[in-house]
Design an enzyme around this catalytic site. Structure first.
Site, PDB file in Angstrom:
ATOM      1  N   TYR A 138      -5.147   5.733  -7.479  1.00 29.54           N
ATOM      2  CA  TYR A 138      -5.226   5.656  -6.329  1.00 29.54           C
ATOM      3  C   TYR A 138      -6.799   5.360  -5.979  1.00 29.54           C
ATOM      4  CZ  TYR A 138      -5.370   6.397  -1.068  1.00 29.54           C
ATOM      5  OH  TYR A 138      -5.451   5.953   0.246  1.00 29.54           O
TER       6      TYR A 138
ATOM      7  N   TYR B  85       0.914  -1.206  -0.084  1.00 26.25           N
ATOM      8  CA  TYR B  85      -0.233  -0.102   0.078  1.00 26.25           C
ATOM      9  C   TYR B  85       0.912   1.167  -0.010  1.00 26.25           C
ATOM     10  CZ  TYR B  85      -4.029   2.692   0.961  1.00 26.25           C
ATOM     11  OH  TYR B  85      -4.958   3.737   1.033  1.00 26.25           O
TER      12      TYR B  85
END
Ligand SMILES: [Zn+2]
Lengths: 384, 141
Positions: A339, A289
């Site tokens: 994103y 992440y």
């Protein structure tokens, strides 16, 4: 029941996504339906068979609307996971648990988000929370970049990590995005010069340390391992799944624990590896992440790819690139593909294990996917 | 300024600040300080707490320098510093704040180049937009 009761008992058999862009004209609900129907089509499973849903608490299209729109049948399991990007992998974990324990048979996880063209939560002053906002917002810690930047500077100070190390992370993601026609940063190379001279967002974080603002949606379909063998695509097994909320943790501003630099990744990792047949050294490719570059060295340490304080040095010598020690974020990640609260990291992990990533790691058979670090998090280990 | 949205647990901190006192919630049973404030003690589970006055001295644990895009009030003062101060008498307690040149000075009144992790600071108070907030002065230099 042992800790490994979910091991390989379910598989991801379908993935779907919309285009990624700074602005898409359709609504989040429409994008969600498109991604989910694409994932079901990929799996060769009819929408009427879907009986489980999981998404994020921040997801604004709820399962009632989605189920109605796509034509799902009776739904017997639905779940929402909190803490923004920390929830991504937990959606898979929750569905795996539901399917493995017979609560449902066909699960769909999804994330639809219009962050590129939509509002940013921190610009809405009435949205600040009483706790912990009263301890940070008045002092101008307004955005996630400010909050993570505080940890990043301390990390750099304690362990000698440098901006070059953060650049290595941004570059690996950008290089992979340059290979991925679906990525927002396709054919847009990044250089060290561009990185070092870019504008600051919150020193020590510059423009390229921050993820993209993106519109888009993605989805995954999960079924039992037995059913997966009859599906259209090669099954990608959910080998292990974990969530992590460490003692005394405080979301985004993990400043008040005894050890703010050992965050939720460490908690999730301990539980994840306990369930697994293999360890960090056996991971062929990882999707880490990356809302901000410093989350990657912190996560490399937390998930055990290197020792405490060694995450910066780990990025040296092309370690994160294709052919390196641990290729990461092979679709471009949140920094350079899109994103979408980390959901594209899950689908990219599936692509790698199917052998059809645009930056394929030859023969990849194991993949770690992680969710947001700095907030209560989650992770999954996928395998062929 | 974004004025704090104060909850029941946090209210005493702000009330003491309005009197120019920096106080930290401390367990009435085991004497451990805790931050942020909360109903019970994570070490001994007692609901008994006091608010102990601290010296107001600390060291910079970390800091950031935010740049726009920011909310208008903050953009007007950017780039400014936001620091985390580790309290000298309770090292586990770290308070977010700003290093300023004088209690009422703007957020960008100290050159960020003067800030260092470990630099000693001391608390001062300023009333801004109707609420008293702790702020920090560099102790030396
Ligand atoms: Zn106590």
């Amino acid at each position: 029941m042992g800790v490994a009761v979910l091991k390989d008992r379910t598989a991801i058999v379908g993935i779907g996504q919309t285009p990624f862009a700074r602005h898409l004209p359709e609504s989040e609900k429409t994008l969600a339906c498109r991604a989910i129907l694409a994932a079901l089509d990929d799996a060769g499973i009819a929408p009427a068979e879907v009986d489980a849903f999981a998404s994020y608490t921040m997801e604004e299209t709820d399962e009632v609307e989605v189920a109605k729109a796509i034509g799902a049948g009776d739904v017997t399991f639905f779940s929402k996971v909190g803490y923004g990007g920390g929830g991504s992998c937990a959606t898979i974990g929750h569905l795996a648990a539901a399917v493995a324990t017979g609560q449902a048979t066909v699960g769909v996880a999804w994330r639809s988000r219009k962050r590129g063209s939509g509002p940013r939560p921190w610009t809405n002053t009435s949205a600040q929370l009483a706790t912990p906002g009263q301890w940070t917002r008045p002092f101008g810690l307004l955005r996630p970049a400010d909050e993570i930047g505080m940890l990043a500077r301390r990390y750099m100070y304690e362990y000698g990590a440098t901006r070059d190390h953060l650049f290595n992370v941004a570059l690996a993601c950008r290089n992979r995005a340059n290979q991925n026609p679906d990525a927002i940063m396709y054919e847009r190379p990044l250089t060290r010069e561009m990185y070092m001279t870019s504008r600051w967002i919150s020193e020590p974080l510059c423009l390229f340390d921050n993820c993209l603002e993106t519109d888009g949606a993605l989805a995954c379909v999960i079924v039992s391992a037995a059913r997966a063998r009859d599906c259209r695509r090669r099954p990608v097994y959910v080998h292990a799944a974990a969530q992590g909320l460490p003692a005394q943790h405080h979301g985004m501003v993990n400043y008040w624990t005894d050890d703010p630099l050992s965050g939720p990744a460490w908690t999730a990792a301990r539980h994840l590896w306990k369930q697994a047949d293999f360890g960090p050294a056996d991971v062929d490719v990882a999707q880490i992440y990356d809302a901000f570059t410093p989350l990657v060295p912190l996560s490399l340490e937390g998930y055990g790819f290197c020792g405490r304080g060694e995450g910066g040095a780990f990025t040296e010598g092309g370690a994160l690139e294709t052919g390196g020690r641990l290729p990461i974020n092979t679709g471009g990640g949140g920094l350079s593909e899109a994103y979408v609260h980390g959901f594209n990291l899950i689908t990219e992990g599936v692509k790698q294990l199917r052998g059809d990533s645009t930056a394929q790691v030859p023969g990849a058979s194991t993949c770690l996917v992680t969710a947001g670090e700095g907030v209560p998090t989650s992770a999954v280990l996928l395998r062929t | 300024m974004l004025t704090p949205v104060i909850d029941e647990d946090g209210a005493p901190f702000w009330e003491y600040a309005a009197r120019g006192e920096l106080r930290v919630q401390t367990c009435g049973a085991c004497d451990e300080p805790r931050f942020p404030p909360r109903p019970c003690c994570p070490y001994c589970q007692s609901f008994d707490s006091t608010w102990r006055r601290v010296s107001g001295r600390g060291r910079i644990w970390s800091f950031v320098v935010p740049h726009p895009p920011l909310l208008p009030d903050y953009a007007a003062q950017a780039p400014y510093n936001a620091v985390l101060v580790e309290l000298s008498d309770s090292p586990r307690i770290r308070l977010a704040g700003n290093v300023v040149a004088a209690p009422d000075a703007p957020l960008d009144s100290v050159d960020p180049a003067r800030l260092r992790i470990g630099a000693p600071v001391k608390v001062v108070f300023a009333e801004i937009d109707g609420i008293t907030v702790p702020r920090w002065l560099l102790e030396r230099g």
